[in-house]
Design a protein around this motif. Structure first.
Motif, PDB file in Angstrom:
ATOM      1  N   MET A 283      -5.701  -5.687   6.815  1.00  0.00           N
ATOM      2  CA  MET A 283      -4.476  -6.684   6.800  1.00  0.00           C
ATOM      3  C   MET A 283      -4.731  -7.857   5.930  1.00  0.00           C
ATOM      4  N   ALA A 284      -5.875  -8.630   6.161  1.00  0.00           N
ATOM      5  CA  ALA A 284      -6.253  -9.709   5.225  1.00  0.00           C
ATOM      6  C   ALA A 284      -6.372  -9.450   3.894  1.00  0.00           C
ATOM      7  N   GLU A 285      -6.807  -8.210   3.598  1.00  0.00           N
ATOM      8  CA  GLU A 285      -7.165  -7.808   2.255  1.00  0.00           C
ATOM      9  C   GLU A 285      -5.686  -7.552   1.502  1.00  0.00           C
ATOM     10  N   ASN A 286      -5.015  -6.830   2.379  1.00  0.00           N
ATOM     11  CA  ASN A 286      -3.646  -6.512   1.698  1.00  0.00           C
ATOM     12  C   ASN A 286      -2.856  -7.774   1.372  1.00  0.00           C
ATOM     13  N   PHE A 287      -2.775  -8.757   2.329  1.00  0.00           N
ATOM     14  CA  PHE A 287      -2.186 -10.026   2.110  1.00  0.00           C
ATOM     15  C   PHE A 287      -2.659 -10.588   1.025  1.00  0.00           C
ATOM     16  N   THR A 300      11.746 -10.734   2.944  1.00  0.00           N
ATOM     17  CA  THR A 300      12.165  -9.567   2.612  1.00  0.00           C
ATOM     18  C   THR A 300      11.097  -8.838   1.832  1.00  0.00           C
ATOM     19  N   GLU A 301      11.185  -9.461   0.672  1.00  0.00           N
ATOM     20  CA  GLU A 301      10.165  -9.101  -0.259  1.00  0.00           C
ATOM     21  C   GLU A 301       8.863  -8.761   0.035  1.00  0.00           C
ATOM     22  N   LEU A 302       8.237  -9.623   0.958  1.00  0.00           N
ATOM     23  CA  LEU A 302       6.872  -9.792   1.434  1.00  0.00           C
ATOM     24  C   LEU A 302       6.868  -8.516   2.320  1.00  0.00           C
ATOM     25  N   CYS A 303       7.572  -8.238   2.988  1.00  0.00           N
ATOM     26  CA  CYS A 303       7.947  -6.986   3.916  1.00  0.00           C
ATOM     27  C   CYS A 303       7.678  -5.697   3.179  1.00  0.00           C
ATOM     28  N   GLN A 304       8.718  -5.788   2.198  1.00  0.00           N
ATOM     29  CA  GLN A 304       8.532  -4.418   1.294  1.00  0.00           C
ATOM     30  C   GLN A 304       7.340  -4.391   0.277  1.00  0.00           C
ATOM     31  N   GLN A 305       6.742  -5.184   0.075  1.00  0.00           N
ATOM     32  CA  GLN A 305       5.418  -5.134  -0.846  1.00  0.00           C
ATOM     33  C   GLN A 305       4.355  -4.677   0.214  1.00  0.00           C
ATOM     34  N   TYR A 306       4.360  -5.232   1.171  1.00  0.00           N
ATOM     35  CA  TYR A 306       3.350  -4.798   2.290  1.00  0.00           C
ATOM     36  C   TYR A 306       3.565  -3.411   2.739  1.00  0.00           C
ATOM     37  N   GLN A 307       4.706  -2.947   2.732  1.00  0.00           N
ATOM     38  CA  GLN A 307       4.977  -1.399   3.046  1.00  0.00           C
ATOM     39  C   GLN A 307       4.275  -0.784   2.286  1.00  0.00           C
ATOM     40  N   GLU A 308       4.579  -1.030   0.948  1.00  0.00           N
ATOM     41  CA  GLU A 308       4.021  -0.118  -0.241  1.00  0.00           C
ATOM     42  C   GLU A 308       2.589  -0.257  -0.129  1.00  0.00           C
ATOM     43  N   VAL A 309       2.046  -1.613  -0.167  1.00  0.00           N
ATOM     44  CA  VAL A 309       0.495  -1.590  -0.378  1.00  0.00           C
ATOM     45  C   VAL A 309      -0.132  -0.944   0.790  1.00  0.00           C
ATOM     46  N   GLY A 311       1.059   1.072   3.009  1.00  0.00           N
ATOM     47  CA  GLY A 311       1.663   2.228   3.459  1.00  0.00           C
ATOM     48  C   GLY A 311       2.086   2.509   4.894  1.00  0.00           C
ATOM     49  N   VAL A 312       2.882   1.707   5.264  1.00  0.00           N
ATOM     50  CA  VAL A 312       3.401   1.672   6.741  1.00  0.00           C
ATOM     51  C   VAL A 312       4.788   1.479   6.760  1.00  0.00           C
ATOM     52  N   SER A 313       5.171   1.581   7.960  1.00  0.00           N
ATOM     53  CA  SER A 313       6.707   1.496   8.129  1.00  0.00           C
ATOM     54  C   SER A 313       6.998   0.017   8.001  1.00  0.00           C
ATOM     55  N   VAL A 314       8.598  -0.157   8.076  1.00  0.00           N
ATOM     56  CA  VAL A 314       9.048  -1.533   8.004  1.00  0.00           C
ATOM     57  C   VAL A 314       8.823  -2.286   9.328  1.00  0.00           C
ATOM     58  N   ALA A 315       8.797  -1.468  10.523  1.00  0.00           N
ATOM     59  CA  ALA A 315       8.723  -2.186  11.709  1.00  0.00           C
ATOM     60  C   ALA A 315       6.987  -2.845  11.659  1.00  0.00           C
ATOM     61  N   THR A 316       6.265  -1.779  11.198  1.00  0.00           N
ATOM     62  CA  THR A 316       4.600  -2.264  11.115  1.00  0.00           C
ATOM     63  C   THR A 316       4.407  -3.562  10.271  1.00  0.00           C
ATOM     64  N   ALA A 317       5.210  -3.364   9.294  1.00  0.00           N
ATOM     65  CA  ALA A 317       4.992  -4.438   8.208  1.00  0.00           C
ATOM     66  C   ALA A 317       5.517  -5.923   8.846  1.00  0.00           C
ATOM     67  N   LYS A 318       6.623  -5.874   9.432  1.00  0.00           N
ATOM     68  CA  LYS A 318       7.073  -7.240  10.090  1.00  0.00           C
ATOM     69  C   LYS A 318       6.019  -7.436  11.228  1.00  0.00           C
ATOM     70  N   ARG A 319       5.603  -6.772  12.036  1.00  0.00           N
ATOM     71  CA  ARG A 319       4.558  -6.903  13.212  1.00  0.00           C
ATOM     72  C   ARG A 319       3.347  -7.624  12.299  1.00  0.00           C
TER      73      ARG A 319
END
Length: 352
Positions: A283-287, A300-309, A311-319
């Motif tokens: 997770m640290a490496e992704n951020f 919103t943008e961070l959540c979208q970028q994290y989902q793509e990098v 490979g998780v759902s929007v709920a997991t990205a927010k968490r």
């Protein structure tokens, strides 16, 4: 119809409205004779764990067992969500069918708590009101009436379905240790899954003094189930639940753990959650990759970028964003933008 098959010893015919057809042994043997030359297709997979291990297939039933307060119902919400839309907030559980109806039958919860369970399912699907999801609260009915309701639901299925019954014990009039009733209800479940394109998932408590499924019905269910999942608390961190495949007819899968986030949704984690565990490091490496140097992003943008990098759902990205804030991997500036905390003045990573 030949009424003599139902003639009572005193010569009086019973009420013809409740006649039970006589079992035709010859017809049954013809119908169920195995043809060794016939090609039988593999059963369709409803749910998988880690994408490679079937968790539930059409034409079978499975069992979830665990002691009280081990978050079995939270696991059920993720399983239901994965079947509805293919994914859920526990990343390792995925759904494999797109043309499936998901039906939750709850026998224990009061309306308020059942509504919260339904809400948790829907929030994991990112849909307002999934058309392929239905829930029923049968707490007010008797065990025999609940069985009749389940049978009616199965009878009216129009396409493949996952039916989750939480819990199995409440379908029994005589209790968990009556052998004849236990055999009867498991036989009905086997017949329902055989005759209709469905998978039935049951939830049952474990014994207080050991880890076996409760009563004779638990023994029968374990013996006949395709998959038996146990849910237990992690002794090192009581907030974490460990899910283990106790029995599996197909490829076994390793245990996984989940916790509950600030939004009340389950998420996959590791035992004893520490900063040094593999998922936290990843997770640290992704951020760090998404927010290099002094770069900033709105949520919103961070959540979208994290989902793509990731490979998780929007709920997991927010968490994960919320967790990264708590672990001080991320910070929010006065404008509400998210920035990485994993650099110092010399642009070196802070060790996590």
């Amino acid at each position: 119809m030949d009424k003599t098959a139902f003639l009572k010893p005193n010569g009086i015919y019973p009420d013809t409205s409740v006649f039970i057809p006589k079992f035709d042994i010859a017809a049954a043997l013809i119908k169920y004779k195995v043809d060794p030359t016939k090609q039988i297709e593999k059963p369709r997979i409803v749910l998988s764990c880690y994408q490679s291990s079937p968790l539930a297939t059409i034409g079978n039933f499975s069992l979830i067992i665990g002691k009280a307060k081990t978050k079995k119902t939270f696991l059920v919400t993720s399983i239901a969500a994965a079947a509805i839309c293919g994914r859920c907030s526990i990343d390792c559980i995925t759904g494999d069918l797109s043309d499936i109806d998901v039906i939750l039958i709850d026998t224990e919860q009061a309306p308020y708590h059942l509504q919260r369970t339904v809400d948790r399912i829907i929030r994991q699907t990112d849909k307002t009101n999934p058309e392929n999801f239905t829930a029923y609260g049968l707490r007010p009915r008797t065990p025999s009436e609940r069985v009749q309701c389940v049978e009616e639901i199965v009878k009216n299925l129009k396409r493949p379905a996952l039916i989750i019954v939480d819990g199995l014990r409440d379908l029994l009039t005589k209790g968990i240790n009556d052998e004849s009733e236990a055999t009867e209800i498991i036989s009905k479940i086997l017949r329902w899954t055989y005759e209709k394109d469905c998978h039935i998932m049951m939830v049952l408590h474990q014994n207080k003094n050991d880890y076996n499924a409760r009563g004779h019905v638990g023994t029968e269910a374990v013996n006949k189930a395709e998959t038996v999942l146990s849910v237990a608390r992690d002794e090192r961190n009581r907030d974490i639940s460990i899910v283990t495949a106790e029995y599996c007819r197909d490829i076994d899968f390793p245990p996984f753990c989940f916790n509950i986030n600030e939004e009340g949704l389950p998420y996959e984690t590791e035992r004893g959650e520490s900063l040094q565990n593999r998922k936290t490091v990843q997770m640290a490496e992704n951020f760090t990759f998404i927010l290099p140097g002094m770069r900033s992003m709105l949520h919103t943008e961070l959540c979208q970028q994290y989902q793509e990098v990731a490979g998780v759902s929007v709920a997991t990205a927010k968490r994960d964003i919320g967790r990264a804030l708590k672990l001080k991997m991320l910070r929010k500036d006065d404008a509400g933008n998210y920035r990485s905390n994993m650099i110092n003045d010399e642009d070196e990573k802070v060790p996590f």
